[in-house]
Design a protein around this motif. Structure first.
Motif, PDB file in Angstrom:
ATOM      1  N   ALA A 174       0.828  -1.206   0.000  1.00 38.78           N
ATOM      2  CA  ALA A 174       0.000   0.000   0.000  1.00 38.78           C
ATOM      3  C   ALA A 174       0.862   1.256   0.000  1.00 38.78           C
ATOM      4  CB  ALA A 174      -0.938  -0.003   1.203  1.00 38.78           C
ATOM      5  N   VAL A 175       1.912   1.244   0.822  1.00 39.71           N
ATOM      6  CA  VAL A 175       2.814   2.390   0.872  1.00 39.71           C
ATOM      7  C   VAL A 175       3.532   2.557  -0.462  1.00 39.71           C
ATOM      8  CG1 VAL A 175       4.892   3.337   1.967  1.00 39.71           C
ATOM      9  CG2 VAL A 175       3.118   2.257   3.364  1.00 39.71           C
ATOM     10  N   SER A 197       2.477   1.670  -3.449  1.00 38.99           N
ATOM     11  CA  SER A 197       1.547   2.209  -4.430  1.00 38.99           C
ATOM     12  C   SER A 197       1.396   3.716  -4.286  1.00 38.99           C
ATOM     13  CB  SER A 197       0.178   1.530  -4.264  1.00 38.99           C
ATOM     14  OG  SER A 197      -0.803   2.174  -5.036  1.00 38.99           O
ATOM     15  N   ASN A 198       1.258   4.177  -3.055  1.00 40.96           N
ATOM     16  CA  ASN A 198       1.085   5.598  -2.800  1.00 40.96           C
ATOM     17  C   ASN A 198       2.323   6.395  -3.188  1.00 40.96           C
ATOM     18  OD1 ASN A 198      -0.593   7.765  -1.748  1.00 40.96           O
ATOM     19  ND2 ASN A 198       0.817   7.854  -0.032  1.00 40.96           N
ATOM     20  N   LYS A 199       3.486   5.860  -2.851  1.00 42.88           N
ATOM     21  CA  LYS A 199       4.725   6.582  -3.161  1.00 42.88           C
ATOM     22  C   LYS A 199       5.010   6.589  -4.662  1.00 42.88           C
ATOM     23  CE  LYS A 199       7.010   6.376   1.315  1.00 42.88           C
ATOM     24  NZ  LYS A 199       6.776   7.825   1.505  1.00 42.88           N
ATOM     25  N   LEU A 232       2.685   6.712  -6.938  1.00 40.20           N
ATOM     26  CA  LEU A 232       1.807   7.750  -7.463  1.00 40.20           C
ATOM     27  C   LEU A 232       2.390   9.140  -7.196  1.00 40.20           C
ATOM     28  CD1 LEU A 232      -1.830   6.543  -6.597  1.00 40.20           C
ATOM     29  CD2 LEU A 232      -0.808   6.771  -8.867  1.00 40.20           C
ATOM     30  N   GLN A 233       2.989   9.303  -6.025  1.00 40.54           N
ATOM     31  CA  GLN A 233       3.644  10.577  -5.719  1.00 40.54           C
ATOM     32  C   GLN A 233       4.771  10.867  -6.707  1.00 40.54           C
ATOM     33  OE1 GLN A 233       4.861  10.987  -1.555  1.00 40.54           O
ATOM     34  NE2 GLN A 233       3.173   9.667  -0.929  1.00 40.54           N
ATOM     35  N   ASN A 277      -4.060  15.586  -5.241  1.00 41.42           N
ATOM     36  CA  ASN A 277      -4.259  14.644  -4.145  1.00 41.42           C
ATOM     37  C   ASN A 277      -3.199  14.756  -3.067  1.00 41.42           C
ATOM     38  OD1 ASN A 277      -5.696  12.475  -2.895  1.00 41.42           O
ATOM     39  ND2 ASN A 277      -4.112  11.055  -3.568  1.00 41.42           N
ATOM     40  N   PHE A 278      -2.009  15.235  -3.436  1.00 44.00           N
ATOM     41  CA  PHE A 278      -0.896  15.295  -2.488  1.00 44.00           C
ATOM     42  C   PHE A 278      -0.570  16.741  -2.127  1.00 44.00           C
ATOM     43  CE2 PHE A 278       0.002  11.518  -5.223  1.00 44.00           C
ATOM     44  CZ  PHE A 278      -0.321  10.554  -4.272  1.00 44.00           C
ATOM     45  N   ASP A 322      -2.893  14.763  -9.964  1.00 45.32           N
ATOM     46  CA  ASP A 322      -2.586  13.475  -9.319  1.00 45.32           C
ATOM     47  C   ASP A 322      -3.705  12.487  -9.635  1.00 45.32           C
ATOM     48  OD1 ASP A 322      -0.350  14.653  -8.007  1.00 45.32           O
ATOM     49  OD2 ASP A 322      -1.688  15.418  -6.432  1.00 45.32           O
ATOM     50  N   ILE A 377      -6.051   9.145  -8.560  1.00 47.89           N
ATOM     51  CA  ILE A 377      -6.580   8.560  -7.336  1.00 47.89           C
ATOM     52  C   ILE A 377      -7.236   7.210  -7.640  1.00 47.89           C
ATOM     53  CG2 ILE A 377      -6.971  10.837  -6.324  1.00 47.89           C
ATOM     54  CD1 ILE A 377      -9.952  10.508  -6.947  1.00 47.89           C
ATOM     55  N   TRP A 378      -7.619   6.503  -6.577  1.00 41.90           N
ATOM     56  CA  TRP A 378      -8.202   5.168  -6.721  1.00 41.90           C
ATOM     57  C   TRP A 378      -9.710   5.159  -6.518  1.00 41.90           C
ATOM     58  CZ3 TRP A 378      -5.191   1.482  -8.683  1.00 41.90           C
ATOM     59  CH2 TRP A 378      -3.794   1.577  -8.512  1.00 41.90           C
TER      60      TRP A 378
END
Length: 458
Positions: free
Chosen positions: A278-279, A281-283, A285-286, A327-328, A391, A393-394
């Protein structure tokens, strides 16, 4: 302003009057607030069927949209609205006010239920954005479930009843019928319509629909769920969806691939670490957007490719306003630094002033977060023709609701919605996932859609 209901609005009003517990799955732009308020007014003052109405909504919608709609229409101006917002004492004072409708944000539902207990005073409850009650484990759902037997009428409103999967339907429909149609428990619902998929021991991470489950679910809830699609009723200007590929340079691509492969980017001061899927995936995307947080919450620059693409988009808009979703926080900071003319949508009364300024074409670049701007905002009166997703998003629900802030009733020009997609990155996976979810959402809405031809003919 005089209210002359469209045929679909009249149908929605009649269904609220005729059906004590109902889910109105109205797509964005169909005027669900004024339709519901009209039915409320009739139930209070014509039918004498209810006396105290509670509206549960997202905070900004509770603070602005519902009270504003009451003041907007001539036939509703006599209704008294009390906003149960702010600190505990302010909320208690609002509850004691002499009113017809009390509006509260959904986060304070557990507090409200605890405040009244078995002496629950509201004989009618309207849940605006019913999909926000999709988790059977959430405190807000458990609290409302507790007082559900004390509620004489309940209306659930949403345009995205199952934003992620049909599993999301159980909790909202339970609030409508107390388990009569889809089962008294989420376990019974799962056993009836799903089979276990991926699991870790006794923990199931994914449930697969049984054959013909969709059809059976739709049939089960058809009498208490009315679906209407904006495209069937409104002749809106064209909406054009585009994915704009953004190419990363060799250095940015190498950094991205390193984190993807090694789960680590080493820096002198603080590393970038992805400790879980999960982390990661988020990073990723960042990084696709240009910056990533390190272990100390510092920002590590990766590229400016999306900022450069945004600059081209703004130039091509030829002076017309541009709406942008981020998003970020680091994306917001970098956009503000590159484009000083950008404005964010503030909270409270300042936010209402921002909405008015935007609709008067006084803000050239409006920056919105999809979670804070996803529900109830009317931003379609500007001359904006360009919406940008910086950004990815999901959440299908947040994306659909956010896009509908501009592409809705009252729009006078076509709109282009652009997703900036960094090539070869997690951006592409997120965009593809939302397309798959949207296909499932469309099937649900079509299956439950009102018999429009019959309504129009009548």
């Amino acid at each position: 302003m005089k209210f002359t209901p469209h045929t679909y609005q009249q149908h929605a009003i009649e269904r609220i009057l005729d059906t004590p517990y109902i889910a109105l799955l109205l797509e964005m732009g169909l005027g669900k607030t004024v339709s519901t308020l009209t039915a409320i007014d009739m139930l209070i003052n014509d039918y004498f069927d209810v006396a105290k109405v509670l509206v549960i909504a997202p905070l900004r919608v509770a603070d602005d949209t519902w009270p504003r709609e009451v003041g907007k229409w001539d036939h509703l101006k006599h209704l008294r609205v009390s906003k149960v917002l702010g600190g505990a004492e302010a909320r208690r004072k609002a509850l004691r006010a002499d009113a017809d409708i009390w509006v509260i944000n959904r986060e304070n539902v557990p507090w409200l239920v605890q405040e009244y207990g078995s002496k629950w005073p509201f004989d009618m409850v309207v849940v605006d954005e019913m999909s926000s009650f999709k988790s059977h484990q959430a405190k807000r759902f458990k609290a409302l479930k507790r007082v559900r037997p004390l509620i004489k009428r309940l209306v659930g409103l949403t345009g995205t009843p199952a934003p992620n999967s049909l599993m999301d339907l159980w909790a909202p429909i339970y609030l409508i019928d107390q388990g009569e149609r889809l089962g008294n428990t989420i376990t019974a619902y799962r056993d009836r319509y799903f089979t276990p998929g991926e699991r870790d021991g006794h923990i199931v991470y994914h449930w697969r629909q049984k054959r013909e489950a969709e059809e059976r679910i739709y049939e089960a809830i058809a009498d208490v769920a009315v679906s209407m699609k904006a495209a069937d009723w409104l002749e809106l200007p064209e909406r054009i969806d585009r994915m704009m590929p953004v190419k990363l340079d060799a250095k940015a691509t190498e950094l991205y691939r390193t984190l993807e492969r090694d789960l680590l980017l080493e820096y002198v001061d603080a590393d970038v670490v992805a400790a879980s899927a999960a982390v990661l995936s988020n990073k990723l995307l960042q990084m696709a957007s240009g910056t990533v947080y390190d272990e100390q919450r510092g920002m590590k620059w990766i590229h400016d490719a999306k900022l450069d693409a945004l600059e081209d988009i703004i130039e091509a808009a030829n002076g017309k306003p541009v709406m942008l979703f981020y998003n970020f926080k680091h994306s917001l900071a970098r956009i503000q630094q590159r484009f000083p003319q950008a404005r964010i949508l503030r909270k409270g009364r300042d936010g209402n002033d921002d909405i008015a300024a935007w609709n008067n074409n006084e803000i050239p670049l409006l920056l919105l977060h999809p979670q804070s701007a996803g529900h109830g905002l009317n931003l379609q009166e500007s001359s904006c023709q360009t919406v940008v997703w910086f950004d990815q998003i999901w959440s299908l629900e947040y994306e659909q609701q956010a896009n509908a802030r501009v592409h809705r009733q009252g729009l006078r020009q076509s709109v282009v919605i652009i997703k900036l997609i960094a090539e070869g990155t997690m951006d592409m996976d997120a965009a593809a996932a939302l397309e798959r979810k949207a296909a499932g959402q469309e099937e649900l809405m079509q299956a439950l859609k009102a018999r429009i031809d019959k309504i129009k003919a009548g």
